[in-house]
Design an enzyme around this catalytic site. Structure first.
Site, mmCIF file in Angstrom:
data_model
loop_
_atom_site.group_PDB
_atom_site.id
_atom_site.type_symbol
_atom_site.label_atom_id
_atom_site.label_comp_id
_atom_site.label_asym_id
_atom_site.label_seq_id
_atom_site.Cartn_x
_atom_site.Cartn_y
_atom_site.Cartn_z
ATOM 1 C CD GLU A 242 18.858 85.573 42.255
ATOM 2 O OE1 GLU A 242 19.853 85.038 42.789
ATOM 3 O OE2 GLU A 242 17.921 86.056 42.907
ATOM 4 C CD GLU B 68 14.449 83.816 43.476
ATOM 5 O OE1 GLU B 68 15.350 84.292 44.159
ATOM 6 O OE2 GLU B 68 14.624 82.896 42.657
HETATM 7 C C1 DCB Z 1 18.474 83.737 45.149
HETATM 8 C C2 DCB Z 1 18.271 82.499 44.301
HETATM 9 C C3 DCB Z 1 17.560 81.384 45.003
HETATM 10 C C4 DCB Z 1 17.971 81.378 46.436
HETATM 11 C C5 DCB Z 1 17.387 82.654 47.037
HETATM 12 C C6 DCB Z 1 17.752 82.849 48.512
HETATM 13 O O1 DCB Z 1 19.844 83.798 45.490
HETATM 14 F F1 DCB Z 1 17.679 82.749 43.116
HETATM 15 O O2 DCB Z 1 17.847 80.172 44.363
HETATM 16 O O3 DCB Z 1 17.449 80.256 47.109
HETATM 17 O O4 DCB Z 1 17.758 83.806 46.326
HETATM 18 O O5 DCB Z 1 19.112 82.877 48.690
HETATM 19 C C7 DCB Z 1 18.313 79.604 47.978
HETATM 20 C C8 DCB Z 1 17.452 78.757 48.899
HETATM 21 C C9 DCB Z 1 18.337 77.988 49.836
HETATM 22 C C10 DCB Z 1 19.353 77.171 49.041
HETATM 23 C C11 DCB Z 1 20.105 78.061 48.072
HETATM 24 C C12 DCB Z 1 21.004 77.260 47.143
HETATM 25 O O6 DCB Z 1 16.528 79.593 49.573
HETATM 26 O O7 DCB Z 1 17.588 77.123 50.644
HETATM 27 O O8 DCB Z 1 20.255 76.568 49.920
HETATM 28 O O9 DCB Z 1 19.183 78.776 47.249
HETATM 29 O O10 DCB Z 1 20.256 76.485 46.274
HETATM 30 C C13 DCB Z 1 20.435 85.019 45.862
HETATM 31 C C14 DCB Z 1 19.792 86.219 45.796
HETATM 32 C C15 DCB Z 1 20.452 87.407 46.130
HETATM 33 C C16 DCB Z 1 21.773 87.358 46.551
HETATM 34 C C17 DCB Z 1 22.438 86.140 46.636
HETATM 35 C C18 DCB Z 1 21.757 84.957 46.305
HETATM 36 N N1 DCB Z 1 22.445 88.538 46.899
HETATM 37 N N2 DCB Z 1 22.454 83.716 46.419
HETATM 38 O O11 DCB Z 1 21.881 89.613 46.820
HETATM 39 O O12 DCB Z 1 23.614 88.461 47.333
HETATM 40 O O13 DCB Z 1 23.684 83.726 46.459
HETATM 41 O O14 DCB Z 1 21.849 82.651 46.488
#
Ligand code: DCB
Length: 344
Positions: free
Chosen positions: A174, A263
């Site tokens: 991402e 994902e």
């Molecule tokens: C993506 C990432 C993934 C993340 C998930 C959920 O991030 F590829 O690594 O996983 O989506 O957010 C999260 C875990 C958490 C952990 C965090 C940090 O589920 O437990 O604390 O990673 O390692 C996204 C996807 C979309 C967006 C933002 C994120 N968006 N983001 O659309 O704004 O910032 O993590």
């Protein structure tokens, strides 16, 4: 005369029954192992991309469905053959994704995490599963930051595993940030890594991340990468992303871009914020219509809504989960994969 008519009707009836039996059998594409005991990789073989579609070796459109590991720095205990076998046989999973972070305690500071990816791939080879090797660009935002590491890593993976049809490479989970543009950053990075992989592996699928956390597939569609068997990442979290993102995706598909949802979560984009079953089902209808493969985020017992296990369940990574070890999302995703919840 009457007898003849009866005869003709009987033949038509037989044809109809025969045809529907055959088309039922076509649903073998939704099974991890079919009735004859053949695994997904045994049946679908070397995958390829044609226009926006993923195809089996014999040219049938294919929608793979599976599960992503949580960050391997925390969830390595599930990257083993026992757990993957359970996911294959009890959850009807066809594809596993090994998510190797770079920062946040990932590969850059702990290079031994590569071995957890290797464990995943070796298990997938034994089990006839497809496996995504995920270079989990995330908080590090810009894939060029660790491009040298990516070139070495994928070079090694392609040399070791490029001859197996099980393997897919996801080279940039991402990318995000205004400065991390498609033309200026992501595309040149991808071209370099793809060239390295293709030295050793001429045909396995390579999946390329898109701007804004793998949402701007329309931007990639305006300027796609040259080469064969290249797909583009689309990520969604059902509580955050809906019709607007599907419209973008549809535009990209119309331009011929091949998408792969490496994902997707039942929760909000944070990984928490609730479980949005109806909104998730709307997405699955869209993905089925376009035969887009999807992988659910993620196999963790951290206790977040997108996680498949309840907090602290299965701390050893043994698999064989009972219902009370599964979260709401876990029960829901399992039923979908087992075809117990029908997708419209
Ligand atoms: C993506 C990432 C993934 C993340 C998930 C959920 O991030 F590829 O690594 O996983 O989506 O957010 C999260 C875990 C958490 C952990 C965090 C940090 O589920 O437990 O604390 O990673 O390692 C996204 C996807 C979309 C967006 C933002 C994120 N968006 N983001 O659309 O704004 O910032 O993590």
């Amino acid at each position: 005369m009457k007898k003849r008519l009866f005869h003709a009707l009987f033949v038509i009836l037989l044809a109809v029954v025969g045809f529907s039996l055959l088309s039922c059998q076509g649903d073998d594409r939704l099974l991890s192992v079919d009735k004859q005991g053949r695994t997904a990789v045994e049946r679908f073989g070397q995958l390829r991309v044609e226009g926006p579609r993923l195809l089996t070796a014999d040219g049938r459109p294919l929608q793979l469905r599976g599960i992503s590991s949580y960050g391997l720095q925390y969830a390595a205990k599930y990257a083993n053959e026992g757990v993957l076998r359970w996911l294959r046989d009890d959850w009807n999973m066809q594809i596993w994704r090994a998510a190797m972070y770079l920062s946040e305690g990932g590969y850059i500071t702990q290079p031994s995490q590569k071995e957890r990816v290797v464990d995943s791939v070796e298990a997938a080879l034994n089990l006839g599963l497809y496996v995504i090797i995920d270079w989990h660009v995330h908080l590090d935002r810009n894939p060029q930051m660790y491009q040298k590491y990516a070139l070495d890593f994928f070079s090694e993976m392609a040399q070791r595993y490029g001859s197996y049809p099980n393997v897919l490479y996801e080279i940039c989970n991402e990318p995000n940030g205004k400065d991390v543009t498609w033309n200026g950053v992501i595309k040149p990075y991808a071209e370099a890594v793809i060239a390295e992989i293709r030295k050793y592996d001429p045909d396995n699928i390579i999946i390329v991340g898109t701007p804004t956390w793998s949402q701007d597939v329309d931007i990639a569609a305006r300027d796609p990468i040259q080469g064969t068997n290249i797909m583009y990442t689309l990520h969604f979290y059902a509580g955050t992303h809906g019709q607007e993102l599907r419209d973008k995706a549809e535009k990209a598909i119309e331009k011929g871009l091949a998408l792969f949802v490496t994902e997707c979560g039942t929760s909000k984009a944070t990984g928490g914020g609730g479980v949005f079953e109806d909104k998730f089902m709307e997405w699955l209808t869209f993905l089925k219509k376009h035969q887009i493969s999807w992988v659910n985020w993620s196999l963790t017992n951290k206790g977040e809504d997108s996680g498949l296990l309840v907090m602290n369940a299965d701390r050893e990574g043994k698999g064989h989960w009972t219902d009370d070890q599964l979260s709401q999302s876990g029960k829901f995703i399992r039923k979908i994969l087992r075809n117990e919840i029908k997708v419209k």
